[in-house]
Design a protein around this motif. Structure first.
Motif, PDB file in Angstrom:
ATOM      1  N   GLN A  58       0.819  -1.211   0.000  1.00  0.00           N
ATOM      2  CA  GLN A  58       0.000   0.000   0.000  1.00  0.00           C
ATOM      3  C   GLN A  58       0.854   1.262   0.000  1.00  0.00           C
ATOM      4  O   GLN A  58       0.545   2.232  -0.705  1.00  0.00           O
ATOM      5  N   THR A  67     -10.051  12.908   3.012  1.00  0.00           N
ATOM      6  CA  THR A  67     -11.394  12.433   2.654  1.00  0.00           C
ATOM      7  C   THR A  67     -12.358  13.550   2.251  1.00  0.00           C
ATOM      8  O   THR A  67     -13.485  13.258   1.843  1.00  0.00           O
ATOM      9  N   SER A  72     -10.853   6.148  -1.154  1.00  0.00           N
ATOM     10  CA  SER A  72      -9.732   5.319  -1.612  1.00  0.00           C
ATOM     11  C   SER A  72     -10.185   3.869  -1.667  1.00  0.00           C
ATOM     12  O   SER A  72     -11.120   3.455  -0.966  1.00  0.00           O
ATOM     13  N   GLN A  73      -9.514   3.102  -2.479  1.00  0.00           N
ATOM     14  CA  GLN A  73      -9.855   1.687  -2.621  1.00  0.00           C
ATOM     15  C   GLN A  73      -9.710   0.931  -1.300  1.00  0.00           C
ATOM     16  O   GLN A  73     -10.599   0.140  -0.948  1.00  0.00           O
ATOM     17  N   PRO A  74      -8.616   1.121  -0.540  1.00  0.00           N
ATOM     18  CA  PRO A  74      -8.521   0.396   0.727  1.00  0.00           C
ATOM     19  C   PRO A  74      -9.658   0.715   1.689  1.00  0.00           C
ATOM     20  O   PRO A  74     -10.174  -0.187   2.371  1.00  0.00           O
ATOM     21  N   PRO A 308      -5.588   5.617   3.932  1.00  0.00           N
ATOM     22  CA  PRO A 308      -5.422   4.448   3.050  1.00  0.00           C
ATOM     23  C   PRO A 308      -4.480   3.377   3.601  1.00  0.00           C
ATOM     24  O   PRO A 308      -4.771   2.180   3.492  1.00  0.00           O
ATOM     25  N   CYS A 311      -6.222   1.580   6.439  1.00  0.00           N
ATOM     26  CA  CYS A 311      -7.317   0.740   5.948  1.00  0.00           C
ATOM     27  C   CYS A 311      -6.797  -0.522   5.280  1.00  0.00           C
ATOM     28  O   CYS A 311      -7.329  -1.621   5.492  1.00  0.00           O
TER      29      CYS A 311
END
Length: 443
Positions: A58, A67, A72-74, A308, A311
């Motif tokens: 990551q 945010t 984000s994808q994670p 991210p 996560c």
């Protein structure tokens, strides 16, 4: 002299330099069995190769994105993972950096929900004495650990407290466990009626009480009655599973064993296993619908929400726990730990109670087993136990004020989910030596 403002300014600490599985190693090479997971955090132990790999992967892609600009994808994948396994009705996740932050978010969203519904008088929060919900002002206000509240009492928000579910000290001789549980649960309804149902926003409780009482589980039927009372008066139920959740008691969420679901839930600690600072609030679809139909916004945010790297790491932790079926190990080795603790301390003159679930156990220390009389608080026996345990190469989580906020001592155990029977045997052996040494040294 350290330039860090440590928890205790008076003394020093050994320096941790590495970790291997259930062990931490200091700068002198001494190894410590992490029998408490730090503070019930290190559920996968230390230095897990899969978690290190996920963190590296990551960080090579993206470390941080605010945010207010991006998702984000994670973060999306972690939220999907958590909600797919959440108690019934929970539909959304707010990702933060600690358990205190997660509780704070629960309190603010509960209040915001009632504002959105046109019920602005609902400003009261009820919780239990001898509870702990975090150290920020809002979380401390609903907490019931009086020694933590005392230095800041003038600046805390108004809070209302009822009795804990603490059968060892409070069950009457003429009551069954179920009768006792219903009696103390009914204190919630009495408090709601006293304050006025139209003024009460939420009831906040640890599903299994952690640091303040030392792993006290609810008695049968207690939380079902609590859920009924909350529903009857339109009061939200906030469960704090920061310490007891995410597999610690043998199921992913401790409330699964109570047959109920909350409206809001705070999780942390085992969520990221200590590899990153992370916590989360889980919220019900009913609450989210009210916000969506109202302002469409939750007026609460922090800089590191949905980080991210945090996560991605937490998702890897949860995937390893699931892939390796570690909750089955928690149930299996938790039963072994229970058996060994009761063998070692079940007839100990200075251990009044052994209680817990899964990899979450506590022993309560008493001056006299028959009368349940606590030790003199001036002895600070819990601190002596911690010191003796460290000398024996064992990390445990002792606390004082167990019985009434002032007197009483307990030791909390929260070993990593990867611990096997041999590790549990070593943990109990070293704990026994530490308890006996601490008591002998106190007199």
């Amino acid at each position: 002299m350290s330039q860090i403002l440590h928890r205790s300014i008076a003394g020093g600490y050994p320096t941790a330099v590495s970790g291997e599985g259930v062990w931490l190693i200091d700068s002198d090479g001494k190894r410590y069995l992490d029998g408490s997971g730090g503070a019930a955090v290190s559920c996968l132990g230390h230095g897990h190769p899969d978690i290190r790999a996920a963190m590296h992967a990551q960080i090579d892609k993206l470390a941080y994105a605010h945010t207010s600009f991006f998702t984000s994808q994670p973060a999306e994948e972690l939220a999907e993972h958590l909600i797919a396994r959440a108690p019934n009705g929970l539909s959304h996740v707010f990702i933060c950096s600690s358990g205190s932050e997660a509780v704070e978010a629960c309190l603010k969203l509960a209040r915001h929900y009632f504002v959105e519904r046109g019920e602005p008088k609902r400003i009261q929060f009820i919780s239990r004495r001898q509870s702990y919900h975090g150290i920020t002002v809002g979380a401390l206000s609903v907490g019931g650990r009086m020694k933590d509240r005392a230095p800041f009492k003038e600046m805390l928000l108004q809070g209302h407290h009822i009795a804990p579910c603490y059968a060892y000290r409070d069950q009457r001789a003429d009551e069954t466990l179920e009768q006792y549980g219903l009696r103390v649960a009914d204190e919630l309804e009495a408090k709601i009626l006293e304050l006025g149902p139209e003024t009460v926003a939420a009831f906040v409780a640890e599903t299994v009480v952690g640091a303040t009482l030392g792993c006290v589980p609810p008695v049968p039927g207690y939380f079902k009655r609590i859920r009924e009372i909350c529903d009857r008066h339109g009061v939200l139920l906030i469960l704090d599973e920061v310490m007891s959740g995410m597999g610690r008691t043998g199921t992913l969420h401790a409330c699964e064993q109570e047959g109920i679901a909350p409206d809001l839930m705070a999780i942390a600690k085992g969520l990221g296993a200590g590899y990153v600072p992370i916590g989360a609030m889980l919220a019900s679809s009913q609450i989210i619908a009210a916000v969506r139909q109202g302002s469409g916004a939750f007026p609460h945010s922090q800089t590191y929400n949905g980080h991210p790297l945090a996560c991605a790491t937490a998702l890897a932790v949860q995937q390893v726990i699931e892939r390796d079926d570690l909750l089955a190990n928690v149930r299996r080795q938790g039963a072994h730990l229970e058996r060994r603790l009761k063998e070692r301390f079940g007839n100990h003159h200075h251990v009044g109670d052994v209680r817990g679930r899964g990899h979450f156990w506590g022993i309560e220390l008493v001056a006299d087993r028959a009368s349940k009389t606590p030790f003199d608080p001036a002895l600070k026996l819990h601190a002596r136990v911690k010191q003796a345990a460290m000398a024996h190469g064992l990390m445990v989580y002792p606390m004082g004020g167990t019985a009434d906020g002032n007197a009483g001592d307990h030791v909390l155990l929260a070993p990593p989910f990867i611990a096997d029977a041999a590790i549990m045997d070593t943990l109990v052996e070293r704990l026994g030596e530490a308890v006996d040494a601490a008591i002998a040294g106190a007199f």
